[in-house]
Design a protein around this motif. Structure first.
Motif, PDB file in Angstrom:
ATOM      1  N   LYS A 148      29.987  50.335  -1.352  1.00  0.00           N
ATOM      2  CA  LYS A 148      30.590  50.604  -0.957  1.00  0.00           C
ATOM      3  C   LYS A 148      32.322  50.793  -0.887  1.00  0.00           C
ATOM      4  CE  LYS A 148      27.670  50.192   2.515  1.00  0.00           C
ATOM      5  NZ  LYS A 148      27.046  50.231   2.608  1.00  0.00           N
ATOM      6  N   ASP A 149      33.475  51.494  -1.061  1.00  0.00           N
ATOM      7  CA  ASP A 149      34.605  51.888  -1.261  1.00  0.00           C
ATOM      8  C   ASP A 149      34.321  52.333  -2.977  1.00  0.00           C
ATOM      9  OD1 ASP A 149      35.845  52.771   1.518  1.00  0.00           O
ATOM     10  OD2 ASP A 149      36.019  50.508   1.506  1.00  0.00           O
ATOM     11  N   GLY A 150      33.416  52.296  -3.766  1.00  0.00           N
ATOM     12  CA  GLY A 150      33.405  51.722  -5.235  1.00  0.00           C
ATOM     13  C   GLY A 150      33.277  50.303  -5.920  1.00  0.00           C
ATOM     14  N   TYR A 151      32.647  49.527  -4.861  1.00  0.00           N
ATOM     15  CA  TYR A 151      32.545  48.455  -5.178  1.00  0.00           C
ATOM     16  C   TYR A 151      31.218  48.044  -4.970  1.00  0.00           C
ATOM     17  CZ  TYR A 151      33.579  43.390  -5.607  1.00  0.00           C
ATOM     18  OH  TYR A 151      33.408  42.341  -6.402  1.00  0.00           O
ATOM     19  N   ASP A 152      30.277  47.209  -5.761  1.00  0.00           N
ATOM     20  CA  ASP A 152      29.595  46.486  -5.219  1.00  0.00           C
ATOM     21  C   ASP A 152      28.997  45.719  -4.850  1.00  0.00           C
ATOM     22  OD1 ASP A 152      26.039  46.684  -5.135  1.00  0.00           O
ATOM     23  OD2 ASP A 152      26.072  47.365  -7.368  1.00  0.00           O
ATOM     24  N   TYR A 153      28.540  45.136  -3.479  1.00  0.00           N
ATOM     25  CA  TYR A 153      28.629  43.968  -3.031  1.00  0.00           C
ATOM     26  C   TYR A 153      28.043  43.196  -3.770  1.00  0.00           C
ATOM     27  CZ  TYR A 153      25.423  45.054   0.536  1.00  0.00           C
ATOM     28  OH  TYR A 153      23.835  45.090   0.953  1.00  0.00           O
ATOM     29  N   VAL A 154      26.560  43.772  -4.222  1.00  0.00           N
ATOM     30  CA  VAL A 154      26.058  42.851  -4.701  1.00  0.00           C
ATOM     31  C   VAL A 154      26.698  42.549  -6.256  1.00  0.00           C
ATOM     32  CG1 VAL A 154      23.819  42.843  -6.330  1.00  0.00           C
ATOM     33  CG2 VAL A 154      24.160  44.833  -4.301  1.00  0.00           C
ATOM     34  N   GLY A 204      23.651  49.324  -6.542  1.00  0.00           N
ATOM     35  CA  GLY A 204      23.083  50.913  -7.560  1.00  0.00           C
ATOM     36  C   GLY A 204      24.295  51.538  -5.586  1.00  0.00           C
ATOM     37  N   GLU A 205      23.980  53.021  -5.244  1.00  0.00           N
ATOM     38  CA  GLU A 205      24.187  53.281  -4.588  1.00  0.00           C
ATOM     39  C   GLU A 205      24.353  53.047  -3.329  1.00  0.00           C
ATOM     40  OE1 GLU A 205      23.480  57.910  -3.351  1.00  0.00           O
ATOM     41  OE2 GLU A 205      23.168  57.665  -4.635  1.00  0.00           O
TER      42      GLU A 205
END
Length: 131
Positions: free
Chosen positions: A78-84, A73-74
């Motif tokens: 980071k930079d439009g990419y969800d690192y999950v 989620g929010e």
């Protein structure tokens, strides 16, 4: 011709309606319990250095009943990419870095629940309906 009236239909229909409501409530409660169990398993599987990812794993109610499990989620974007997503699926090497191997935490917990969660929920619902 002989005729007669069958009694008790109104009482039967009331009991049926009561049991339907009781079953729906029991199913919702057991779905929530199973989802919370899955969330705890996911949190245990996510890499220790991923505190924000761990905190992003959650259960949300679905409109009309049921639940869904979400991660990311929010706070993890980071930079439009969800690192999950990078944790779960990995990331190929690129100009910005060497990449990252997958470290699945979400899918294994869901797979285990699909294999055994229905039985756990069914046993719980059956017990709830006996009360």
């Amino acid at each position: 011709m002989i005729g007669g009236k069958v009694g008790g239909l109104a009482v039967f229909l009331l009991q049926l309606r009561h049991n339907e409501n009781k079953l729906k409530a029991a199913a919702q409660r057991r779905a929530e319990e199973e989802a919370e169990r899955v969330v705890e398993e996911m949190k245990a599987r996510v890499p220790a250095d991923s505190g924000e990812a761990r905190e992003s794993i959650r259960v949300e109610p679905k409109p009309g009943g049921g639940v869904r499990i979400l991660a990311g989620g929010e706070d993890t974007t980071k930079d439009g990419y969800d690192y999950v997503r990078a944790i779960e699926f990995g990331r190929p090497p690129s100009r910005s870095g060497p990449g990252q191997p997958p470290r699945p935490f979400f899918r294994p917990a869901v797979d285990e629940s699909r294999a055994h969660g229905g039985a756990r929920m069914g046993e719980g619902i059956a017990g709830d309906m006996e009360d």
